[in-house]
Design an enzyme around this catalytic site. Structure first.
Site, PDB file in Angstrom:
ATOM      1  N   LYS A  24      73.695  60.061  45.250  1.00 29.51           N
ATOM      2  CA  LYS A  24      73.025  59.236  44.237  1.00 29.51           C
ATOM      3  C   LYS A  24      73.294  57.761  44.478  1.00 29.51           C
ATOM      4  O   LYS A  24      72.409  56.927  44.290  1.00 29.51           O
ATOM      5  CB  LYS A  24      73.488  59.634  42.831  1.00 29.51           C
ATOM      6  N   LYS A  74      64.840  67.017  39.437  1.00 33.07           N
ATOM      7  CA  LYS A  74      63.954  66.407  38.455  1.00 33.07           C
ATOM      8  C   LYS A  74      63.902  64.897  38.589  1.00 33.07           C
ATOM      9  O   LYS A  74      62.997  64.261  38.115  1.00 33.07           O
ATOM     10  CB  LYS A  74      64.347  66.800  37.036  1.00 33.07           C
ATOM     11  N   LYS A 124      67.227  69.929  47.754  1.00 33.57           N
ATOM     12  CA  LYS A 124      67.169  70.804  46.574  1.00 33.57           C
ATOM     13  C   LYS A 124      66.101  70.306  45.601  1.00 33.57           C
ATOM     14  O   LYS A 124      65.812  69.096  45.560  1.00 33.57           O
ATOM     15  CB  LYS A 124      68.547  70.921  45.946  1.00 33.57           C
TER      16      LYS A 124
END
Ligand code: TYM
Length: 341
Positions: A111, A195, A192
């Site tokens: 991230k 969202k 993966k």
């Protein structure tokens, strides 16, 4: 009875990975265990969402959990920021976890690599997650595979705290499903399903059935046209087999035996997923008409959660040597209103 705790971020819309990796186990566990489930809005703040959107997506996430089958009579369902103990224990967790341990977290590396601004909160995220879990004397944490490292770190933190200050926390164990633990993006089967990444390879729980069918039809596979389960050599086909296996409670290898063609596999996977999603979509629509009911459920849940969390936090404070909090009583005659003369 074992205590179960898990959480989900309210950012973005929920997808098939959340459902197969986590929510289906959450629903199953509420029958046999004491289950506590949380919409983790404080964790969502690490990426500075728009305030109006955060408000809306927090309630939407709670509605989605109810629609997926979380029963507020059997489970405690609440929003993280409503129980202040989470943020307070998170500080104690930050003082227990090592800088090097946090730096090794793969989610942080992923991230932070994608963001321009990396908040300190994104770095200490697993400390707050550990507080979430440890406040409820949790035995089992049902999660998808991507949370494995965070739960393992939580175990290390709990054990370190217990060694330093005496027995304080239950050391939790993660529960990760055999099929569906790592649902991959249909367009990029090496990533993966997520969202936060706006991808046509993400199947939203609220996607229209025709959209779901189209997304599966266009799923990336490979050109050798052989159906067998090998996530490294055949990530796209193996992802479809994993999804169909999870949706129909079989193993991916057993599912593979029924197929010789990608087209049939894609169509059957889309049908199985649509069967799973249809009742959730219907309940979600019903609940959308009753926002006050969702708020009421969350308020009751927060009160129940707080009564457990407050006792654990007191134990942790006391064991760590923080003196008891003063209790602020107003005098019986009400003369001290707290306002200046
Ligand atoms: P979050 O919100 O990213 O995801 C919620 C749950 O869904 C699972 N999941 C997946 N499973 C399979 N395939 C996928 N593609 C996939 N994507 C997501 C996740 O593993 C998770 O179980 N840090 C957590 C939230 C959290 C939490 C906690 C979890 C905060 N405190 C305490 C457990 C216990 C997170 O961001 O999950």
């Amino acid at each position: 009875m074992a205590r179960v705790f898990s959480g989900i971020q309210p950012s973005g819309s929920m997808h098939l990975g959340n459902l197969l990796g986590a929510l289906r186990n959450w629903v199953a566990y509420q029958n046999e265990h004491q289950a506590v489930y949380c919409v983790v809005d404080l964790h969502a703040l690490t990426s500075a969402p728009d305030p109006a959107e955060l408000r809306q997506s927090t309630l939407a996430a709670a509605s989605m959990l109810l629609s997926a089958g979380i029963d507020p009579e059997r489970s405690v369902l609440f929003v993280q920021s409503a129980v202040g103990e989470h943020a307070e224990l998170a500080w104690m967790m930050e003082c227990t976890v090592g800088f090097g341990e946090l730096r090794r977290m793969t989610q942080f590396k992923d991230k932070s690599g994608r963001s321009e601004f990396v908040s300190a909160g994104l770095f200490t995220y697993p400390a707050l997650q550990s507080a979430d879990i440890l406040l409820y004397d949790t035995d089992l944490v049902p999660v998808g595979d991507d949370q494995r490292q965070h739960i393992e770190l939580c175990r290390d933190i709990a054990e370190r705290f217990n060694r330093r200050y005496g027995d304080t926390f239950t050391v939790p164990t993660h529960v990760i499903p055999e099929a569906g633990a790592r649902v991959m993006d249909l367009q990029n089967p090496n990533d993966k399903m997520s969202k936060s990444l706006d991808s046509p390879g993400t199947v939203g729980i609220l996607d229209d059935p025709a959209v779901v069918a189209r997304k599966f039809k266009r799923a990336v596979t490979d050109s050798d046209n052989e159906v067998y389960y090998d996530p490294v050599a055949k990530p796209g086909v193996s992802n479809l087999l994993g999804i169909l296996a999870s949706a129909t409670d079989r193993s991916p290898e057993a599912v593979a035996e029924h197929y010789t063609q990608y087209g049939r596999l894609k169509a059957d996977t889309a049908d199985a997923v649509n069967n799973l999603l249809a009742p959730i979509r219907d309940r979600y629509l019903e609940l959308s008409a009753e926002p006050a009911e969702v708020v009421r459920i969350l308020e009751t849940g927060a009160a129940r959660a707080r009564s457990v969390a407050a006792a654990t936090l007191d134990r942790a404070r006391n064991n760590a040597g923080l003196i008891p909090r003063p209790s602020f009583h107003s005098p019986p005659d009400g003369s001290d209103t707290g306002t200046k003369p």
